[in-house]
Design an enzyme around this catalytic site. Sequence first.
Site, PDB file in Angstrom:
ATOM      1  N   TYR B  37     118.841  42.771  -2.169  1.00 53.46           N
ATOM      2  CA  TYR B  37     120.444  42.448  -1.624  1.00 53.46           C
ATOM      3  C   TYR B  37     121.476  42.890  -2.497  1.00 53.46           C
ATOM      4  O   TYR B  37     121.338  42.506  -3.594  1.00 53.46           O
ATOM      5  CB  TYR B  37     120.410  40.758  -1.532  1.00 53.46           C
ATOM      6  CG  TYR B  37     119.301  40.326  -0.381  1.00 53.46           C
ATOM      7  CD1 TYR B  37     119.485  40.740   0.898  1.00 53.46           C
ATOM      8  CD2 TYR B  37     118.664  39.269  -0.979  1.00 53.46           C
ATOM      9  CE1 TYR B  37     118.353  40.213   1.802  1.00 53.46           C
ATOM     10  CE2 TYR B  37     117.757  38.568  -0.030  1.00 53.46           C
ATOM     11  CZ  TYR B  37     117.746  39.036   1.295  1.00 53.46           C
ATOM     12  OH  TYR B  37     116.817  38.400   2.290  1.00 53.46           O
ATOM     13  N   HIS B 193     123.346  31.453   7.955  1.00 52.37           N
ATOM     14  CA  HIS B 193     122.533  32.289   7.074  1.00 52.37           C
ATOM     15  C   HIS B 193     121.398  31.412   6.340  1.00 52.37           C
ATOM     16  O   HIS B 193     120.602  32.281   5.258  1.00 52.37           O
ATOM     17  CB  HIS B 193     123.394  33.089   5.787  1.00 52.37           C
ATOM     18  CG  HIS B 193     124.148  34.322   6.501  1.00 52.37           C
ATOM     19  ND1 HIS B 193     125.433  34.110   6.513  1.00 52.37           N
ATOM     20  CD2 HIS B 193     123.577  35.452   7.027  1.00 52.37           C
ATOM     21  CE1 HIS B 193     125.819  35.228   7.347  1.00 52.37           C
ATOM     22  NE2 HIS B 193     124.835  36.188   7.529  1.00 52.37           N
ATOM     23  N   ARG B 223     129.202  47.210   6.411  1.00 53.15           N
ATOM     24  CA  ARG B 223     128.186  47.129   5.452  1.00 53.15           C
ATOM     25  C   ARG B 223     126.917  47.534   6.434  1.00 53.15           C
ATOM     26  O   ARG B 223     127.013  47.423   7.824  1.00 53.15           O
ATOM     27  CB  ARG B 223     127.701  46.033   4.647  1.00 53.15           C
ATOM     28  CG  ARG B 223     127.349  44.815   5.676  1.00 53.15           C
ATOM     29  CD  ARG B 223     127.000  43.616   4.828  1.00 53.15           C
ATOM     30  NE  ARG B 223     125.944  43.523   4.152  1.00 53.15           N
ATOM     31  CZ  ARG B 223     124.765  42.959   4.753  1.00 53.15           C
ATOM     32  NH1 ARG B 223     124.608  42.471   5.765  1.00 53.15           N
ATOM     33  NH2 ARG B 223     123.727  43.110   3.786  1.00 53.15           N
ATOM     34  N   ASN B 225     122.931  46.927   7.204  1.00 48.70           N
ATOM     35  CA  ASN B 225     121.717  46.202   6.939  1.00 48.70           C
ATOM     36  C   ASN B 225     120.490  46.703   7.659  1.00 48.70           C
ATOM     37  O   ASN B 225     120.654  47.718   8.571  1.00 48.70           O
ATOM     38  CB  ASN B 225     121.957  44.685   7.340  1.00 48.70           C
ATOM     39  CG  ASN B 225     121.102  43.868   7.029  1.00 48.70           C
ATOM     40  OD1 ASN B 225     120.258  43.870   5.975  1.00 48.70           O
ATOM     41  ND2 ASN B 225     120.861  42.562   7.790  1.00 48.70           N
ATOM     42  N   GLU B 265     121.596  48.098  11.140  1.00 44.14           N
ATOM     43  CA  GLU B 265     122.709  47.360  11.596  1.00 44.14           C
ATOM     44  C   GLU B 265     123.878  47.844  10.888  1.00 44.14           C
ATOM     45  O   GLU B 265     124.100  47.839   9.586  1.00 44.14           O
ATOM     46  CB  GLU B 265     122.623  45.957  11.532  1.00 44.14           C
ATOM     47  CG  GLU B 265     121.451  45.291  12.159  1.00 44.14           C
ATOM     48  CD  GLU B 265     121.576  43.983  12.173  1.00 44.14           C
ATOM     49  OE1 GLU B 265     120.864  43.201  12.708  1.00 44.14           O
ATOM     50  OE2 GLU B 265     122.291  43.215  11.019  1.00 44.14           O
ATOM     51  N   TYR B 316     110.067  37.999   4.878  1.00 40.86           N
ATOM     52  CA  TYR B 316     111.334  37.882   5.628  1.00 40.86           C
ATOM     53  C   TYR B 316     111.485  38.921   6.830  1.00 40.86           C
ATOM     54  O   TYR B 316     111.971  38.781   8.091  1.00 40.86           O
ATOM     55  CB  TYR B 316     112.367  37.703   4.928  1.00 40.86           C
ATOM     56  CG  TYR B 316     113.696  37.489   5.517  1.00 40.86           C
ATOM     57  CD1 TYR B 316     114.085  36.347   6.354  1.00 40.86           C
ATOM     58  CD2 TYR B 316     114.894  38.313   5.573  1.00 40.86           C
ATOM     59  CE1 TYR B 316     115.026  36.114   7.009  1.00 40.86           C
ATOM     60  CE2 TYR B 316     116.067  38.220   6.479  1.00 40.86           C
ATOM     61  CZ  TYR B 316     116.149  37.151   7.101  1.00 40.86           C
ATOM     62  OH  TYR B 316     117.190  36.896   7.836  1.00 40.86           O
ATOM     63  N   LYS B 317     111.412  40.179   6.584  1.00 39.95           N
ATOM     64  CA  LYS B 317     111.616  41.340   7.181  1.00 39.95           C
ATOM     65  C   LYS B 317     110.311  41.632   8.035  1.00 39.95           C
ATOM     66  O   LYS B 317     110.266  42.401   9.143  1.00 39.95           O
ATOM     67  CB  LYS B 317     111.678  42.642   6.672  1.00 39.95           C
ATOM     68  CG  LYS B 317     112.810  42.491   5.696  1.00 39.95           C
ATOM     69  CD  LYS B 317     114.186  43.310   5.804  1.00 39.95           C
ATOM     70  CE  LYS B 317     115.339  43.364   4.896  1.00 39.95           C
ATOM     71  NZ  LYS B 317     116.771  43.415   5.482  1.00 39.95           N
TER      72      LYS B 317
END
Lengths: 199, 346
Positions: B37, B193, B223, B225, B265, B316-317
């Site tokens: 991150y 979040h 940005r 993602n 994204e 998480y992904k």
Amino acid sequence: MIEPTILSRPTYGTLEPRPGRAHLLIADDAGSAAIVDLFARAPADFHESATILSVTKDLSGDEAAALHRLSPATLTACPDMPAMLNTLAGLLAEAGMGVQIYLAGTEPLIGQAMRVVIEAGIDHSAIATEHRGSLARRVQCVHCKGFMDEVTTQPVTCAHCGLSLFVRDHYSRRLAAFQGVCINAEDQSEIVPAEEVFR
Amino acid sequence: MTITFRTETFRDDFTFRNSPAGIRRFPFPFHEDGYMYSVNIEPHRPGAPGSVFEHGFDVDEHYVAEMADRALVLAEDPLRCQALPHMDLASWDYLELVMTTKARDYPELFTLETDGDRWHWTNRPLGIDDRFTFGVTSTLPCPPLEYIGRQTQGDHCLLDQRDNNLWMDAGMVTTQADWSLDFDIGMNFFEWHAPVPLAHEMGVFQRAIKFLTSIPQGQPSRRLNWTLTVNPRLDTSPENYPKWGPDKLTVTPDTIGEKMHLRVELQTFWRLPRSNALVFPIRCYLLRFDDLVTIPKWARRMHRVIRDLPPELVTYKGMSRYHPMLVEWLAAHDDGAPTSPGIFPD
């Protein structure tokens, strides 16, 4: 004591008397003891400007009697949550500026009452909370959008669509509910046994 | 410039494909051979001609098909588009931003004629020709956010700004990476979040909110993602997790190349003039692994990123089930050569 986990998961404090001309106190049976404790710390004339609204399983039970002994200016007991929330909305419509709000009891009580209070335009700084009683959660199934009150197990079977739901700590104040997400969506042959964890 | 709009699906038979030009313009999200991150925000300035950064709102070969998929989602679940009552002005702000920007950047596709509050909007790819009064919802076929959201690729969140925070108070969200607008609407930046691991402890969101709340009008930021998605499915919502979750069981060494997609994204952030809200479009691009590895630099880098991903992010992904298999598959496409800096193909 509810420990902080993730930032959307609410935490609660301890009720303390605040300065104000009017005090609106809302409790379920578990929270009534917190109201009694609050009065014990409050100025002697606190009860004269206090309105207590309770939801109780037994209108003539010990908790109702304990609140009665506090001699608030107004005492209203409701037999279920929808009745209490309706009454609360009515009281808030009549409430004057600067009313102090105190919410005490289980998370479903605090969360649902909080929603009505916020919708009435009361600033969050005028609302105090104290958790008492069980850790049972109100949960919304993210799939069918149905709600369940008093969820005590992880996972829990959705009472509406039947999916096995993992109860997340992710919490919506607007819905006054934790999020339930199918725990075995990838492989529904994986059965996760339910454990009683929210007691 | 002429765009040939593809006829394709993002569900059931999954006929979505990128053309060769679509592959090369894909916004590959890794600028180096690793990922963690960061507040990787940069000015959303016009980029190279033909790239997804050329225009403020990129319109590509998937436009018409994506809008058809959105209509299917909304028909089943109208709560994918919601606006709290105080977000009406921000919704009109956003409609104006999209219409003026697209009409300027794609005059052959979109036309906006205005005479005071009387507006005339033509969207040729979707066959829309509407006259309405700006600011008067009853003159549109549906509320303004839904109206423009049905004509603009990507999800769109309108963030109200107050108390030095941003509030998810409206959105059109049908192509999301597993989050629910219906659940999160009304939450502040930290609350919505909240489920993201590690980033809070790293202070990422604290730094991001300072940046985002001070974005001025006319200076949008962006940005990238990313995550992975099995099959080119746009609607990977929590609502429909029981529908797309089982797809993960279909991943085998033989199917990875066809089924596994890098999902990127392109997130942009724009200050809106009347409401002072931020609009946060989240544009989803999909690239299947078979196509990804046709770009040697991306093939090498993808392997190194996925191989070295922290375990929390693997979970998480959503790739726990097949992470080792992915690493092995990608390793076969990594010859160990060094890669050049930046995201673009060599």
